[in-house]
Scaffold this motif. Structure first.
Motif, PDB file in Angstrom:
ATOM      1  N   VAL A  68       0.835  -1.201   0.000  1.00  0.00           N
ATOM      2  CA  VAL A  68       0.000   0.000   0.000  1.00  0.00           C
ATOM      3  C   VAL A  68       0.871   1.253   0.000  1.00  0.00           C
ATOM      4  O   VAL A  68       0.626   2.212  -0.741  1.00  0.00           O
ATOM      5  CB  VAL A  68      -0.951   0.010   1.223  1.00  0.00           C
ATOM      6  CG1 VAL A  68      -1.682   1.349   1.337  1.00  0.00           C
ATOM      7  CG2 VAL A  68      -1.954  -1.134   1.134  1.00  0.00           C
ATOM      8  N   ALA A  69       1.908   1.248   0.833  1.00  0.00           N
ATOM      9  CA  ALA A  69       2.783   2.421   0.961  1.00  0.00           C
ATOM     10  C   ALA A  69       3.472   2.758  -0.354  1.00  0.00           C
ATOM     11  O   ALA A  69       3.513   3.926  -0.774  1.00  0.00           O
ATOM     12  CB  ALA A  69       3.814   2.175   2.057  1.00  0.00           C
ATOM     13  N   HIS A  70       4.008   1.751  -1.033  1.00  0.00           N
ATOM     14  CA  HIS A  70       4.741   2.011  -2.282  1.00  0.00           C
ATOM     15  C   HIS A  70       3.801   2.428  -3.409  1.00  0.00           C
ATOM     16  O   HIS A  70       4.179   3.223  -4.282  1.00  0.00           O
ATOM     17  CB  HIS A  70       5.540   0.775  -2.684  1.00  0.00           C
ATOM     18  CG  HIS A  70       6.731   0.511  -1.810  1.00  0.00           C
ATOM     19  ND1 HIS A  70       7.726   1.442  -1.596  1.00  0.00           N
ATOM     20  CD2 HIS A  70       7.069  -0.578  -1.067  1.00  0.00           C
ATOM     21  CE1 HIS A  70       8.637   0.940  -0.788  1.00  0.00           C
ATOM     22  NE2 HIS A  70       8.266  -0.286  -0.443  1.00  0.00           N
ATOM     23  N   ARG A  71       2.562   1.939  -3.386  1.00  0.00           N
ATOM     24  CA  ARG A  71       1.602   2.359  -4.406  1.00  0.00           C
ATOM     25  C   ARG A  71       1.121   3.790  -4.143  1.00  0.00           C
ATOM     26  O   ARG A  71       0.894   4.555  -5.086  1.00  0.00           O
ATOM     27  CB  ARG A  71       0.416   1.394  -4.454  1.00  0.00           C
ATOM     28  CG  ARG A  71       0.746   0.090  -5.189  1.00  0.00           C
ATOM     29  CD  ARG A  71      -0.476  -0.780  -5.423  1.00  0.00           C
ATOM     30  NE  ARG A  71      -0.897  -1.473  -4.207  1.00  0.00           N
ATOM     31  CZ  ARG A  71      -1.994  -1.213  -3.528  1.00  0.00           C
ATOM     32  NH1 ARG A  71      -2.801  -0.243  -3.919  1.00  0.00           N
ATOM     33  NH2 ARG A  71      -2.313  -1.907  -2.446  1.00  0.00           N
ATOM     34  N   ARG A  72       0.982   4.144  -2.888  1.00  0.00           N
ATOM     35  CA  ARG A  72       0.513   5.495  -2.569  1.00  0.00           C
ATOM     36  C   ARG A  72       1.614   6.529  -2.746  1.00  0.00           C
ATOM     37  O   ARG A  72       1.358   7.660  -3.172  1.00  0.00           O
ATOM     38  CB  ARG A  72      -0.009   5.560  -1.125  1.00  0.00           C
ATOM     39  CG  ARG A  72      -0.670   6.908  -0.808  1.00  0.00           C
ATOM     40  CD  ARG A  72      -1.141   6.980   0.635  1.00  0.00           C
ATOM     41  NE  ARG A  72      -2.040   5.893   0.958  1.00  0.00           N
ATOM     42  CZ  ARG A  72      -2.411   5.587   2.198  1.00  0.00           C
ATOM     43  NH1 ARG A  72      -1.947   6.287   3.220  1.00  0.00           N
ATOM     44  NH2 ARG A  72      -3.238   4.586   2.414  1.00  0.00           N
ATOM     45  N   PHE A  73       2.852   6.147  -2.440  1.00  0.00           N
ATOM     46  CA  PHE A  73       3.964   7.098  -2.499  1.00  0.00           C
ATOM     47  C   PHE A  73       5.101   6.527  -3.346  1.00  0.00           C
ATOM     48  O   PHE A  73       6.162   6.167  -2.828  1.00  0.00           O
ATOM     49  CB  PHE A  73       4.477   7.418  -1.098  1.00  0.00           C
ATOM     50  CG  PHE A  73       3.476   8.085  -0.206  1.00  0.00           C
ATOM     51  CD1 PHE A  73       3.018   9.365  -0.482  1.00  0.00           C
ATOM     52  CD2 PHE A  73       2.987   7.426   0.921  1.00  0.00           C
ATOM     53  CE1 PHE A  73       2.101   9.989   0.348  1.00  0.00           C
ATOM     54  CE2 PHE A  73       2.069   8.043   1.757  1.00  0.00           C
ATOM     55  CZ  PHE A  73       1.620   9.328   1.472  1.00  0.00           C
ATOM     56  N   PRO A  74       4.919   6.445  -4.658  1.00  0.00           N
ATOM     57  CA  PRO A  74       6.001   5.932  -5.514  1.00  0.00           C
ATOM     58  C   PRO A  74       7.143   6.947  -5.600  1.00  0.00           C
ATOM     59  O   PRO A  74       6.956   8.143  -5.387  1.00  0.00           O
ATOM     60  CB  PRO A  74       5.310   5.758  -6.874  1.00  0.00           C
ATOM     61  CG  PRO A  74       4.198   6.762  -6.861  1.00  0.00           C
ATOM     62  CD  PRO A  74       3.714   6.817  -5.441  1.00  0.00           C
ATOM     63  N   GLU A  75       8.322   6.449  -5.898  1.00  0.00           N
ATOM     64  CA  GLU A  75       9.470   7.340  -6.122  1.00  0.00           C
ATOM     65  C   GLU A  75       9.152   8.270  -7.290  1.00  0.00           C
ATOM     66  O   GLU A  75       8.562   7.856  -8.294  1.00  0.00           O
ATOM     67  CB  GLU A  75      10.717   6.512  -6.444  1.00  0.00           C
ATOM     68  CG  GLU A  75      11.145   5.590  -5.304  1.00  0.00           C
ATOM     69  CD  GLU A  75      12.227   6.201  -4.437  1.00  0.00           C
ATOM     70  OE1 GLU A  75      12.716   7.294  -4.786  1.00  0.00           O
ATOM     71  OE2 GLU A  75      12.581   5.573  -3.420  1.00  0.00           O
ATOM     72  N   ASP A  76       9.537   9.539  -7.158  1.00  0.00           N
ATOM     73  CA  ASP A  76       9.131  10.548  -8.141  1.00  0.00           C
ATOM     74  C   ASP A  76      10.264  11.560  -8.298  1.00  0.00           C
ATOM     75  O   ASP A  76      10.545  12.345  -7.390  1.00  0.00           O
ATOM     76  CB  ASP A  76       7.853  11.232  -7.644  1.00  0.00           C
ATOM     77  CG  ASP A  76       7.371  12.349  -8.547  1.00  0.00           C
ATOM     78  OD1 ASP A  76       7.925  12.501  -9.653  1.00  0.00           O
ATOM     79  OD2 ASP A  76       6.442  13.076  -8.141  1.00  0.00           O
ATOM     80  N   ARG A  77      10.919  11.549  -9.461  1.00  0.00           N
ATOM     81  CA  ARG A  77      12.055  12.461  -9.687  1.00  0.00           C
ATOM     82  C   ARG A  77      11.631  13.932  -9.590  1.00  0.00           C
ATOM     83  O   ARG A  77      12.347  14.766  -9.049  1.00  0.00           O
ATOM     84  CB  ARG A  77      12.687  12.182 -11.049  1.00  0.00           C
ATOM     85  CG  ARG A  77      13.469  10.877 -11.115  1.00  0.00           C
ATOM     86  CD  ARG A  77      14.193  10.732 -12.433  1.00  0.00           C
ATOM     87  NE  ARG A  77      14.965   9.506 -12.493  1.00  0.00           N
ATOM     88  CZ  ARG A  77      16.188   9.375 -12.023  1.00  0.00           C
ATOM     89  NH1 ARG A  77      16.772  10.420 -11.450  1.00  0.00           N
ATOM     90  NH2 ARG A  77      16.839   8.228 -12.107  1.00  0.00           N
ATOM     91  N   LYS A  78      10.460  14.239 -10.148  1.00  0.00           N
ATOM     92  CA  LYS A  78       9.977  15.619 -10.067  1.00  0.00           C
ATOM     93  C   LYS A  78       9.757  16.021  -8.613  1.00  0.00           C
ATOM     94  O   LYS A  78      10.100  17.129  -8.192  1.00  0.00           O
ATOM     95  CB  LYS A  78       8.680  15.769 -10.857  1.00  0.00           C
ATOM     96  CG  LYS A  78       8.120  17.183 -10.842  1.00  0.00           C
ATOM     97  CD  LYS A  78       6.834  17.285 -11.659  1.00  0.00           C
ATOM     98  CE  LYS A  78       6.257  18.700 -11.586  1.00  0.00           C
ATOM     99  NZ  LYS A  78       4.977  18.799 -12.354  1.00  0.00           N
ATOM    100  N   GLY A  79       9.172  15.109  -7.825  1.00  0.00           N
ATOM    101  CA  GLY A  79       8.960  15.396  -6.415  1.00  0.00           C
ATOM    102  C   GLY A  79      10.266  15.580  -5.665  1.00  0.00           C
ATOM    103  O   GLY A  79      10.379  16.446  -4.789  1.00  0.00           O
ATOM    104  N   GLN A  80      11.278  14.773  -6.009  1.00  0.00           N
ATOM    105  CA  GLN A  80      12.579  14.911  -5.359  1.00  0.00           C
ATOM    106  C   GLN A  80      13.208  16.267  -5.671  1.00  0.00           C
ATOM    107  O   GLN A  80      13.801  16.906  -4.793  1.00  0.00           O
ATOM    108  CB  GLN A  80      13.489  13.770  -5.807  1.00  0.00           C
ATOM    109  CG  GLN A  80      13.039  12.398  -5.319  1.00  0.00           C
ATOM    110  CD  GLN A  80      13.738  11.265  -6.026  1.00  0.00           C
ATOM    111  OE1 GLN A  80      14.700  11.490  -6.776  1.00  0.00           O
ATOM    112  NE2 GLN A  80      13.272  10.037  -5.812  1.00  0.00           N
ATOM    113  N   PHE A  81      13.040  16.714  -6.898  1.00  0.00           N
ATOM    114  CA  PHE A  81      13.578  18.021  -7.282  1.00  0.00           C
ATOM    115  C   PHE A  81      12.829  19.139  -6.550  1.00  0.00           C
ATOM    116  O   PHE A  81      13.447  20.099  -6.058  1.00  0.00           O
ATOM    117  CB  PHE A  81      13.439  18.207  -8.791  1.00  0.00           C
ATOM    118  CG  PHE A  81      13.953  19.527  -9.301  1.00  0.00           C
ATOM    119  CD1 PHE A  81      15.301  19.824  -9.274  1.00  0.00           C
ATOM    120  CD2 PHE A  81      13.070  20.487  -9.783  1.00  0.00           C
ATOM    121  CE1 PHE A  81      15.777  21.045  -9.729  1.00  0.00           C
ATOM    122  CE2 PHE A  81      13.526  21.715 -10.240  1.00  0.00           C
ATOM    123  CZ  PHE A  81      14.881  21.995 -10.211  1.00  0.00           C
TER     124      PHE A  81
END
Length: 345
Positions: free
Chosen positions: A237-250
């Motif tokens: 559930v956690a990984h589906r709700r909060f996937p890694e996101d390059r734009k978000g990291q920037f």
């Protein structure tokens, strides 16, 4: 008012707050619907109150709090208050007015700072620690106005009032709970001076078992929770709700440059230290700019045990992240059930 505390353990003084959705990126109709839904879910699942954010980009938190009060029976808005936005008399008047009109208690989340650009747009160039000194004076005036029908005279470095009276007076049982960030020395000093609960963005619970809690200052944490019957299901559930996101990291990196908040810096540094650890404590949503707090992820047993460790060292206020649905709050309830079965009473 019920809280997320099993009836047999109500001697443990814990309060749980959810968080209201913010208006950024939403539409008026959708946002109002989301606010009402989250408020109702929160009340039905035993939350004491609900945090309502404030910053330059969001709708007014007092107006959102009015919506919350109109659609719940007893849920307490935890209103974020920024001194740059209004005089302390106005805050006290709002609290007293909610008490008079709705017989509803309000909590206040006292905000010293914010994004640098927001403060610059308001021409507020006050240094970080001095903002907490200002916040202390600000909160003392609010408290004095609400605590007594007698006129208030206050002469400080930042604020002065002369024989100022609050009408209508606030009934004593509706006096607001007061929270402030406890992530910096200045914040802790402010919490102690104003008699507030110091809220932290926590480290893993094990780190506090050898570290003394703030002496004489009630303490709480801001944390998200994803819990399921099994560890695997929760992490899925956690990984589906909060996937890694390059734009978000920037975006997170940019936010770091425009924030002087101690908690923001502390969490970012901690994220690098624990990147390879496997534990309930999870910072990926924060690193990807999906939320502003750590998460606890795992089975009801694992996360409940982690919560119990926080409670046992003295953290008795919990402010949850925005719930995506009512089911998530129901799962969090089960997790707190587990936590209280493990607590030292």
């Amino acid at each position: 008012m019920a809280t997320m505390v099993p009836e047999q353990t109500t001697n443990i003084p814990v309060e749980v707050f959810s968080t209201c959705p913010n208006s950024s990126g939403s539409t008026p109709d959708r946002y109002l619907k989301d606010v009402v839904n989250v408020a109702r879910w929160s009340e039905q699942n035993g939350c004491r109150g609900i945090l309502v954010y404030t910053d330059n980009s969001l709708v007014d938190p007092w107006l959102v709090s009015q919506v919350i009060i109109e659609h719940t029976e007893a849920l307490c808005p935890l209103v974020a208050v920024q001194p740059a936005y209004m005089h302390p008399y106005t805050v006290a008047k709002m609290v007293a007015s909610f008490g008079f009109l709705h017989d509803r208690r309000v909590y206040l989340n006292m905000v010293a700072g914010g994004f640098k650009n927001d403060l610059l747009e308001l021409n507020d160039t006050t240094p970080h620690d001095m903002r907490y000194e200002r916040l202390t004076e600000y909160t003392k005036i609010i408290s004095q106005l609400l605590a007594s029908p007698a006129p208030v005279t206050f002469c400080g470095e930042f604020y002065r009032v002369d024989k100022l009276r609050m009408t209508p007076p606030l009934p004593p049982h509706l006096f607001p709970g007061i929270f402030v960030s406890g992530s910096s020395e200045a914040g802790v000093a402010s919490a102690r001076a104003m008699g507030a609960t110091a809220i932290r963005y926590p480290k893993p619970a094990k780190d506090y078992e050898t570290e003394p809690l703030l002496d004489g200052v009630p303490s709480g944490i801001r944390v998200g929770i994803i819990a399921r019957e099994s560890d695997e299901e929760a992490w899925d559930v956690a990984h589906r709700r909060f996937p890694e996101d390059r734009k978000g990291q920037f975006t997170h990196q940019l936010a770091m440059r425009v924030s002087d908040s101690s908690w923001h810096q502390q969490l970012s540094e901690m994220a690098e230290e624990i990147r390879t650890e496997r534990s309930p404590y999870w910072l990926v949503p924060f690193q990807n700019y999906k939320t502003m707090c750590p998460y606890l992820v795992g089975s009801y047993v694992q996360v409940g045990n982690e919560l119990a460790r926080y409670i046992n060292v003295g953290y008795h206020t919990f402010i949850l992240d925005i719930p995506p649905n009512e089911v998530e709050l129901q799962n969090i309830n089960l997790t707190f059930d587990r936590a209280f079965s493990c607590c030292v009473t």
